[in-house]
Design a protein around this motif. Structure first.
Motif, PDB file in Angstrom:
ATOM      1  N   ILE A 185       0.909  -0.996   0.064  1.00  0.00           N
ATOM      2  CA  ILE A 185       0.085  -0.013  -0.092  1.00  0.00           C
ATOM      3  C   ILE A 185       0.787   1.135   0.013  1.00  0.00           C
ATOM      4  O   ILE A 185       1.803   1.287   0.743  1.00  0.00           O
ATOM      5  CB  ILE A 185      -1.167  -0.102   1.215  1.00  0.00           C
ATOM      6  N   LYS A 186       0.428   2.063  -0.811  1.00  0.00           N
ATOM      7  CA  LYS A 186       1.305   3.662  -0.839  1.00  0.00           C
ATOM      8  C   LYS A 186       0.151   4.746  -0.722  1.00  0.00           C
ATOM      9  O   LYS A 186      -0.937   4.531  -1.310  1.00  0.00           O
ATOM     10  CB  LYS A 186       1.724   3.802  -2.129  1.00  0.00           C
ATOM     11  N   VAL A 187       0.332   5.521   0.268  1.00  0.00           N
ATOM     12  CA  VAL A 187      -0.491   6.609   0.511  1.00  0.00           C
ATOM     13  C   VAL A 187       0.207   7.941   0.267  1.00  0.00           C
ATOM     14  O   VAL A 187       1.227   8.210   0.537  1.00  0.00           O
ATOM     15  CB  VAL A 187      -0.865   6.613   1.948  1.00  0.00           C
ATOM     16  N   TYR A 188      -0.471   8.641  -0.827  1.00  0.00           N
ATOM     17  CA  TYR A 188       0.061   9.845  -1.252  1.00  0.00           C
ATOM     18  C   TYR A 188      -0.999  11.288  -0.973  1.00  0.00           C
ATOM     19  O   TYR A 188      -2.155  11.094  -0.711  1.00  0.00           O
ATOM     20  CB  TYR A 188      -0.027   9.939  -2.820  1.00  0.00           C
ATOM     21  N   GLU A 189      -0.254  12.373  -0.653  1.00  0.00           N
ATOM     22  CA  GLU A 189      -1.028  13.540  -0.803  1.00  0.00           C
ATOM     23  C   GLU A 189      -0.756  13.981  -2.268  1.00  0.00           C
ATOM     24  O   GLU A 189       0.211  13.965  -2.763  1.00  0.00           O
ATOM     25  CB  GLU A 189      -0.501  14.636   0.235  1.00  0.00           C
ATOM     26  N   PHE A 190      -1.974  14.033  -2.627  1.00  0.00           N
ATOM     27  CA  PHE A 190      -2.089  14.444  -4.252  1.00  0.00           C
ATOM     28  C   PHE A 190      -1.505  15.647  -4.648  1.00  0.00           C
ATOM     29  O   PHE A 190      -1.268  16.689  -3.839  1.00  0.00           O
ATOM     30  CB  PHE A 190      -3.741  14.594  -4.505  1.00  0.00           C
ATOM     31  N   PRO A 191      -0.380  15.779  -5.590  1.00  0.00           N
ATOM     32  CA  PRO A 191      -0.536  14.699  -6.800  1.00  0.00           C
ATOM     33  C   PRO A 191       0.614  13.602  -6.370  1.00  0.00           C
ATOM     34  O   PRO A 191       0.240  12.397  -6.622  1.00  0.00           O
ATOM     35  CB  PRO A 191      -0.100  15.333  -7.909  1.00  0.00           C
ATOM     36  N   GLU A 192       1.902  13.681  -5.755  1.00  0.00           N
ATOM     37  CA  GLU A 192       2.774  12.884  -5.715  1.00  0.00           C
ATOM     38  C   GLU A 192       3.764  13.042  -4.470  1.00  0.00           C
ATOM     39  O   GLU A 192       4.764  12.320  -4.555  1.00  0.00           O
ATOM     40  CB  GLU A 192       3.676  12.613  -6.875  1.00  0.00           C
TER      41      GLU A 192
END
Length: 111
Positions: free
Chosen positions: A32-39
């Motif tokens: 699982i990877k969690v991002y604050e948009f965009p990267e």
């Protein structure tokens, strides 16, 4: 026919609102990877994910997420969420959940 990703997203929401870490975690892939948009990568891997949410569940007695709107498109579910219990006022976010093999493998938060 019921979208199996929809079953997964509803399971994780129910577990989140009840602060059941084990039932919550099983809905996510090992990578699982969690991002604050965009990267902007916030954390990755199930262990970091588990650590973050174990603290969130422990420290947020009034934690509750309400889905204001939902869009389902192929292997992506987009939720407009209103989250109570993190800070004094509700937090409003758009969350993109990406699926692989009926598990969430990427989350993008738009604030």
């Amino acid at each position: 026919m019921v979208n199996s990703n929809l079953l997964t997203i509803n399971r994780q929401l129910k577990a989140y609102n009840s602060k059941n870490l084990e039932e919550f975690i099983v809905n996510f892939s090992e990578d699982i990877k969690v991002y604050e948009f965009p990267e902007k990568l916030l954390y990755e891997g199930k262990e970091q994910f588990r650590l973050f949410y174990s603290q969130r569940f422990l420290n947020s007695n009034l934690l509750n997420c309400i889905i204001n709107n939902r869009i389902i498109l192929n292997e992506i579910i987009v939720d407009h969420e209103i989250i109570h219990g993190i800070i004094e006022n509700p937090v409003e976010v758009i969350v993109l959940y990406s699926f692989k093999n009926n598990l969430i493998f990427r989350i993008d938060f738009l604030k």
